[in-house]
Scaffold this active site. Structure first.
Site, PDB file in Angstrom:
ATOM      1  CG  ASN A  42      50.367  36.676  47.755  1.00 47.63           C
ATOM      2  OD1 ASN A  42      50.292  35.566  47.905  1.00 47.63           O
ATOM      3  ND2 ASN A  42      49.906  37.380  46.001  1.00 47.63           N
ATOM      4  CG  HIS A  53      45.441  38.091  45.448  1.00 47.39           C
ATOM      5  ND1 HIS A  53      44.596  38.618  44.251  1.00 47.39           N
ATOM      6  CD2 HIS A  53      45.235  36.732  46.446  1.00 47.39           C
ATOM      7  CE1 HIS A  53      44.484  36.809  43.990  1.00 47.39           C
ATOM      8  NE2 HIS A  53      44.847  35.849  45.040  1.00 47.39           N
ATOM      9  CD  GLU A  55      46.360  43.725  44.299  1.00 51.51           C
ATOM     10  OE1 GLU A  55      46.890  43.687  43.642  1.00 51.51           O
ATOM     11  OE2 GLU A  55      45.920  42.283  45.017  1.00 51.51           O
ATOM     12  CB  SER A  80      48.379  44.673  37.309  1.00 53.24           C
ATOM     13  OG  SER A  80      46.754  45.419  36.228  1.00 53.24           O
ATOM     14  CB  CYS A  82      43.487  39.492  40.337  1.00 47.54           C
ATOM     15  SG  CYS A  82      42.632  39.121  41.760  1.00 47.54           S
ATOM     16  CB  CYS A  85      42.634  43.150  43.984  1.00 45.23           C
ATOM     17  SG  CYS A  85      43.180  41.142  45.003  1.00 45.23           S
TER      18      CYS A  85
END
Length: 156
Positions: A42, A53, A55, A80, A82, A85
């Site tokens: 991030n 982010h 990912e 987890s 969003c 992503c």
């Protein structure tokens, strides 16, 4: 053979890197054929970004892969993912996502599953502890990030 736990450990290293840089401790790695092909963490705060982010950073750092490469990949992420992503995972046909934990914040896992992505949740206490510690010590930063994306889910 390297396991999901091994690759989640590598994603955690990326989360730690973000924390060291003054960012939110979320990390990701993209794996193909049992090898890490890219890493990301991030960078919202560090780069004053609205999209970096962990990912997205990992997918970006992989470069422009072809379809046959993406469909052989697994994305490992400490938290987890969003909707943004998850949308990138669907867009690039990444067939499998392994999540460190989803108790502190539930992302768009249902969206992934509805689009044929295999979702594995490890419930890794290391991911949970790192994130909860950050949220407790930096509640104003985390609350602000949640407001930006219109998410009112509280850290539990």
């Amino acid at each position: 053979m390297k396991t999901d736990d091994y690759f989640m450990g590598e994603a955690l290293k990326e989360a730690e890197k973000s924390l060291t840089e003054g960012g939110i401790p979320i990390g990701a790695v993209l794996v193909k054929d049992g090898k890490i092909i890219s890493r990301g963490h991030n960078r919202l705060i560090q780069n004053d970004s609205v999209v970096l982010h962990a990912e997205m950073d990992a997918i970006e750092n992989a470069g422009r892969l072809n379809y046959d490469d993406y469909i052989e990949c697994t994305l490992y992420t400490t938290l987890s993912p969003c909707p943004m992503c998850s949308g990138a995972v669907i867009l690039y046909n990444i067939p499998r996502v392994v999540i460190g934990e989803n108790k502190t914040l539930m992302g768009a896992e249902n969206m992934l599953g509805c689009n044929g992505v295999e979702v594995v949740v490890l419930n890794d206490i290391r991911c949970r502890d790192m994130f909860l510690k950050f949220a407790a010590n930096n509640s104003e930063i985390w609350d602000e990030e949640l407001k930006k994306v219109g998410n009112t889910t509280e850290v539990k």
